[in-house]
Design an enzyme around this catalytic site. Structure first.
Site, PDB file in Angstrom:
ATOM      1  CE  LYS A  48      -1.572  -1.228  -5.608  1.00 44.53           C
ATOM      2  NZ  LYS A  48      -0.706  -1.778  -6.428  1.00 44.53           N
ATOM      3  CD  GLU A 127      11.097  20.648 -13.869  1.00 49.85           C
ATOM      4  OE1 GLU A 127      11.352  20.109 -12.703  1.00 49.85           O
ATOM      5  OE2 GLU A 127      10.141  20.056 -14.450  1.00 49.85           O
ATOM      6  CG  HIS A 248      14.371  11.416 -13.637  1.00 45.79           C
ATOM      7  ND1 HIS A 248      15.549  12.115 -13.341  1.00 45.79           N
ATOM      8  CD2 HIS A 248      13.622  12.750 -13.276  1.00 45.79           C
ATOM      9  CE1 HIS A 248      15.491  13.474 -12.985  1.00 45.79           C
ATOM     10  NE2 HIS A 248      14.169  13.627 -13.442  1.00 45.79           N
ATOM     11  NE  ARG A 297      12.434  14.806 -16.823  1.00 46.15           N
ATOM     12  CZ  ARG A 297      11.389  14.573 -15.949  1.00 46.15           C
ATOM     13  NH1 ARG A 297      10.410  13.927 -15.732  1.00 46.15           N
ATOM     14  NH2 ARG A 297      11.323  15.734 -15.021  1.00 46.15           N
ATOM     15  CG  HIS A 358      10.668   9.935 -13.686  1.00 47.73           C
ATOM     16  ND1 HIS A 358      10.277   9.946 -12.265  1.00 47.73           N
ATOM     17  CD2 HIS A 358      10.437  11.044 -14.223  1.00 47.73           C
ATOM     18  CE1 HIS A 358      10.240  11.155 -11.932  1.00 47.73           C
ATOM     19  NE2 HIS A 358       9.977  11.795 -13.076  1.00 47.73           N
ATOM     20  NE  ARG A 393       6.960  13.174 -17.182  1.00 48.90           N
ATOM     21  CZ  ARG A 393       6.907  13.518 -15.909  1.00 48.90           C
ATOM     22  NH1 ARG A 393       6.218  13.966 -15.271  1.00 48.90           N
ATOM     23  NH2 ARG A 393       8.311  13.296 -15.722  1.00 48.90           N
TER      24      ARG A 393
HETATM   25  C1  LIG Z   1       9.852  10.823  -7.553  1.00 43.90           C
HETATM   26  C2  LIG Z   1       8.771  11.290  -8.567  1.00 43.90           C
HETATM   27  C3  LIG Z   1       9.074  12.746  -8.877  1.00 43.90           C
HETATM   28  C4  LIG Z   1       8.186  13.332  -9.877  1.00 43.90           C
HETATM   29  N1  LIG Z   1       8.106  14.582 -10.156  1.00 43.90           N
HETATM   30  C5  LIG Z   1       7.342  15.378 -10.812  1.00 43.90           C
HETATM   31  C6  LIG Z   1       7.260  16.670 -11.177  1.00 43.90           C
HETATM   32  O1  LIG Z   1       8.121  17.511 -10.554  1.00 43.90           O
HETATM   33  N2  LIG Z   1       6.260  17.082 -11.830  1.00 43.90           N
HETATM   34  C7  LIG Z   1       5.471  16.330 -12.665  1.00 43.90           C
HETATM   35  O2  LIG Z   1       4.201  16.940 -13.263  1.00 43.90           O
HETATM   36  N3  LIG Z   1       5.294  15.138 -12.281  1.00 43.90           N
HETATM   37  C8  LIG Z   1       5.985  14.426 -11.615  1.00 43.90           C
HETATM   38  N4  LIG Z   1       6.298  13.170 -11.393  1.00 43.90           N
HETATM   39  C9  LIG Z   1       5.220  12.303 -11.968  1.00 43.90           C
HETATM   40  C10 LIG Z   1       3.682  12.393 -11.305  1.00 43.90           C
HETATM   41  O3  LIG Z   1       4.105  12.617  -9.766  1.00 43.90           O
HETATM   42  C11 LIG Z   1       2.828  11.346 -11.346  1.00 43.90           C
HETATM   43  O4  LIG Z   1       2.785  11.203 -12.980  1.00 43.90           O
HETATM   44  C12 LIG Z   1       1.345  11.916 -10.903  1.00 43.90           C
HETATM   45  O5  LIG Z   1       1.610  12.220  -9.617  1.00 43.90           O
HETATM   46  C13 LIG Z   1       0.779  10.713 -10.963  1.00 43.90           C
HETATM   47  O6  LIG Z   1      -0.727  11.108 -10.141  1.00 43.90           O
HETATM   48  P1  LIG Z   1      -1.504  10.181 -10.457  1.00 43.90           P
HETATM   49  O7  LIG Z   1      -2.942  10.542  -9.657  1.00 43.90           O
HETATM   50  O8  LIG Z   1      -2.080   9.622 -11.795  1.00 43.90           O
HETATM   51  O9  LIG Z   1      -1.103   8.796  -9.686  1.00 43.90           O
HETATM   52  P2  LIG Z   1      -0.395   8.526  -8.110  1.00 43.90           P
HETATM   53  O10 LIG Z   1      -0.134   9.731  -7.473  1.00 43.90           O
HETATM   54  O11 LIG Z   1       0.693   7.570  -8.174  1.00 43.90           O
HETATM   55  O12 LIG Z   1      -1.567   7.752  -7.504  1.00 43.90           O
HETATM   56  C14 LIG Z   1      -2.045   6.592  -7.851  1.00 43.90           C
HETATM   57  C15 LIG Z   1      -2.923   5.860  -6.772  1.00 43.90           C
HETATM   58  O13 LIG Z   1      -3.527   4.687  -7.180  1.00 43.90           O
HETATM   59  C16 LIG Z   1      -3.502   3.734  -6.151  1.00 43.90           C
HETATM   60  N5  LIG Z   1      -3.667   2.424  -6.751  1.00 43.90           N
HETATM   61  C17 LIG Z   1      -2.910   2.016  -7.842  1.00 43.90           C
HETATM   62  N6  LIG Z   1      -3.040   0.632  -7.829  1.00 43.90           N
HETATM   63  C18 LIG Z   1      -4.352   0.535  -7.070  1.00 43.90           C
HETATM   64  C19 LIG Z   1      -5.174  -0.608  -7.062  1.00 43.90           C
HETATM   65  N7  LIG Z   1      -4.996  -1.878  -7.568  1.00 43.90           N
HETATM   66  N8  LIG Z   1      -6.128  -0.475  -6.086  1.00 43.90           N
HETATM   67  C20 LIG Z   1      -6.612   0.530  -5.492  1.00 43.90           C
HETATM   68  N9  LIG Z   1      -5.508   1.637  -5.503  1.00 43.90           N
HETATM   69  C21 LIG Z   1      -4.697   1.565  -6.220  1.00 43.90           C
HETATM   70  C22 LIG Z   1      -2.310   4.152  -5.415  1.00 43.90           C
HETATM   71  O14 LIG Z   1      -2.328   3.643  -3.941  1.00 43.90           O
HETATM   72  C23 LIG Z   1      -2.370   5.474  -5.409  1.00 43.90           C
HETATM   73  O15 LIG Z   1      -3.030   6.041  -4.463  1.00 43.90           O
HETATM   74  C24 LIG Z   1       7.063  12.691 -10.535  1.00 43.90           C
HETATM   75  C25 LIG Z   1       6.952  11.359 -10.164  1.00 43.90           C
HETATM   76  C26 LIG Z   1       7.911  10.939  -9.240  1.00 43.90           C
HETATM   77  C27 LIG Z   1       7.982   9.378  -8.729  1.00 43.90           C
END
Ligand SMILES: Cc1cc2nc3c(=O)[nH]c(=O)nc-3n(C[C@H](O)[C@H](O)[C@H](O)COP(=O)(O)OP(=O)(O)OC[C@H]3O[C@@H](n4cnc5c(N)ncnc54)[C@H](O)[C@@H]3O)c2cc1C
Length: 557
Positions: A48, A127, A248, A297, A358, A393
């Site tokens: 996106k 954690e 969170h 959590r 979160h 989680r």
């Molecule tokens: C502040 C924070 C801290 C965290 N800390 C931890 C941690 O320490 N350890 C842990 O295990 N988890 C942690 N998490 C959770 C973890 O980061 C996420 O669950 C994980 O990174 C999700 O990965 P993902 O690849 O599924 O999605 P994301 O990394 O969120 O990527 C989603 C992707 O999809 C794209 N996208 C969305 N909708 C569309 C669309 N309609 N069209 C095209 N592209 C789209 C976005 O642009 C993005 O590129 C944390 C989350 C946050 C927010």
């Protein structure tokens, strides 16, 4: 099964094709793309915003895996099941914890540099909910940024992974058998692929991340609007466990009017010994749980929320003054900088904190190969519900889940290709045309949806509070329909498509949460304060009705 509803959008003006189209470029999406490529399939990643704009980059604490001496997948499994409060899928959890350590080693081989001790071993911390030190971290508290950097560099090095940034995926396309055959998308760019187009593919993988933006206060970035769950619902897929949203407990409190993404103060800060205190300096987690501040959590978020109510305030404090300046700088440079940027110095004062949305434990229902209920559509990462998180989680299991199940999807697609089970697909144009267009809310609906959800369906929920949320959402839907009837519809564009996705996901979430009349994991009902295994140790499966509204049904025992 065919797509029954689609977002209102212009007809595709251009078409391209690939073998596997991956939606999203976080840990899950990029891992699928890299692994699919290694198997010789053509991969396209559609994302996106920029490649690193999802939640992955923001992860602080780390990634959990039984890598340490004395730790075992079995112990990791036990901690995960306890956090999941009776709703984890045993096979999925076993897959996660047994394949996790090698998946992390492969991530290191791709180039992710984790923090290491003087002996060269990966450093592991603890954690909430973990009974062992098993969280690998990078750059102190910048784990996600390092993972994202390594994966982004790896896909950029591979000329055969096609990348389309600034492209919002709208809906799934199917072939005449109802098998996923590609998707529609809107590219915000210039040149040949500008505007709405179509990608034809042999298989589609959703890796769109979370839905934190459905609430006013969240740790999730602006792109986390639940698009994948909304798309899957419109495509006829089953989604499940939507009611289990992890709040969170410790997000930097920026004042009563703050909205959108807010800075996280990682659990690892509590892991290293910071205390939760009220305005009088009382450590209120003592006596509430054997792990005190390191309790799961939901327990901590509820305790903070209760204490806030008792004290008539909207925040508590996290006190890490005893770490000293050197440790803050070395171990938590990102959090230190972010607090200081907001005028708070954790070295000399307690940090004001409050809970915020979160993590979505639920999502598009998959099996352990990442397959959804729509043939040819897979899902992994936060958008998916593999069953590893159950009702809550365990900290740092999500990056691991993204990694492990992305690898499994790539392996599944590779095996299907070898078996001749992944032919080229022909999009069923008639079916795509027949899908009913979903009207688009005005862009301002986003903030209203967020307010309604945080007010009535946040950390504390009751039948009355959720009925108020549902009524507000219904009002927004009615206004949207009325605007269409008066021939004043909102323009199809990113803001209105995202608002439509948020409205659908919010509606689906409230539907499930209102139905689950018990308290379990991170779903806390004030009117049903007990866990009720006899009736509710089952999943709610949500689908769309013919009229486009969500309906949740309780899984058969
Ligand atoms: C502040 C924070 C801290 C965290 N800390 C931890 C941690 O320490 N350890 C842990 O295990 N988890 C942690 N998490 C959770 C973890 O980061 C996420 O669950 C994980 O990174 C999700 O990965 P993902 O690849 O599924 O999605 P994301 O990394 O969120 O990527 C989603 C992707 O999809 C794209 N996208 C969305 N909708 C569309 C669309 N309609 N069209 C095209 N592209 C789209 C976005 O642009 C993005 O590129 C944390 C989350 C946050 C927010």
């Amino acid at each position: 099964m065919s797509v029954t509803h689609r977002l209102t959008a212009p007809a595709p003006g251009w078409t391209t094709d690939t073998d596997v189209v991956v939606v999203g470029s976080g840990v899950a999406g990029l891992t699928v793309a890299l692994n699919v490529r290694r198997a010789g399939l053509r991969a396209m990643v559609v994302t996106k915003a920029m490649l690193d704009d999802g939640s992955t980059r923001w992860a602080q604490g780390g990634i959990a895996a039984a890598l340490g001496e004395g730790d075992t997948p079995e112990q990791h499994l036990t901690d995960t099941l306890v956090a999941g409060a009776g709703l984890c899928d045993g096979d999925s959890v076993r897959t996660l914890v047994t394949e996790g350590p090698d998946a992390v080693r492969r991530l290191i081989a791709v180039g992710a540099a984790f923090d290491r001790g003087e002996d060269g071993d990966v450093l592991l911390t603890r954690e909430g909910g973990h009974h062992r030190n098993r969280i690998a971290h990078a750059g102190g508290d910048a784990t996600g940024a390092e993972i994202s950097r390594a994966l982004v560099e790896a896909v950029r090095r591979d000329p055969d992974v096609e990348l389309i940034e600034h492209a919002l995926v709208l809906d799934l396309l199917t072939d005449a058998d109802g098998h996923a055959a590609g998707l529609t998308l809107h590219v915000m760019g210039e040149g040949q692929r500008d505007g709405v187009g179509a990608v034809r593919a042999r298989a589609v993988v959703l890796a769109t991340g979370g839905m934190g933006q459905v609430f006013s206060a969240t740790t999730n970035p602006a792109v986390s609007t639940g698009d994948g769950v909304a798309l899957a619902l419109r495509a006829g897929a089953e989604v499940t466990d939507l009611e289990f949203v992890q709040f969170h407990p410790t997000v930097l409190w920026l004042g009563p009017e703050a909205e959108g993404q807010q800075p996280l103060v990682s659990e690892a800060v509590r892991g290293e010994g910071a205390h939760l205190v009220d305005a009088d300096g009382v450590r209120f987690m003592l006596g509430q749980h054997e792990l005190a501040e390191l309790a799961p959590r939901d327990i901590v978020a509820k305790a903070i929320t209760r204490r806030m109510r008792e004290h008539g305030t909207d925040h508590m404090y996290l006190d890490g003054r005893h770490f000293g300046a050197e440790m803050w700088q070395r171990r938590f440079p990102t959090i230190l900088a972010s607090c200081r940027a907001h005028g708070i110095d954790p070295v000399t004062e307690p940090i004001p904190v409050a809970p915020a949305a979160h993590y979505a434990s639920g999502g598009v229902r998959t099996d352990t190969r990442g397959r959804t209920s729509v043939p040819g559509l897979s899902a992994c990462g936060e958008v998916a519900c593999t069953g590893v998180h159950g009702a809550n989680r365990l900290a740092s299991n999500s990056l691991l889940e993204g990694l492990v199940f992305a690898e499994r999807i790539a392996a599944d697609l590779t095996a299907r290709l070898a078996a001749g089970d992944l032919p080229e697909r022909v999009v069923d144009v008639e079916a795509a045309r027949a899908a009913r267009p979903v009207p688009l809310p005005a862009p301002e609906a986003r903030a209203e949806i967020q307010r309604l959800m945080s007010r009535g369906t946040g950390v504390l929920r009751s039948a009355a509070s959720m009925a108020a949320t549902a009524a507000g959402l219904a009002r927004l839907a009615e206004q949207t329909r009325a605007a269409v009837a008066e021939e004043k519809p909102a323009d199809p564009r990113v803001e209105t498509w995202e608002a439509a996705n948020l409205l659908l996901v919010a509606d689906a979430l409230v539907t499930a949460a209102a139905q689950r009349e018990e308290t379990r994991g991170c779903h806390w009902r004030e009117d049903f304060p007990e866990r009720d295994d006899a009736h509710w140790q089952r999943h709610l499966i949500t689908t769309l009705t013919a009229s486009g509204g969500p309906v949740s049904t309780l899984e058969e025992p």
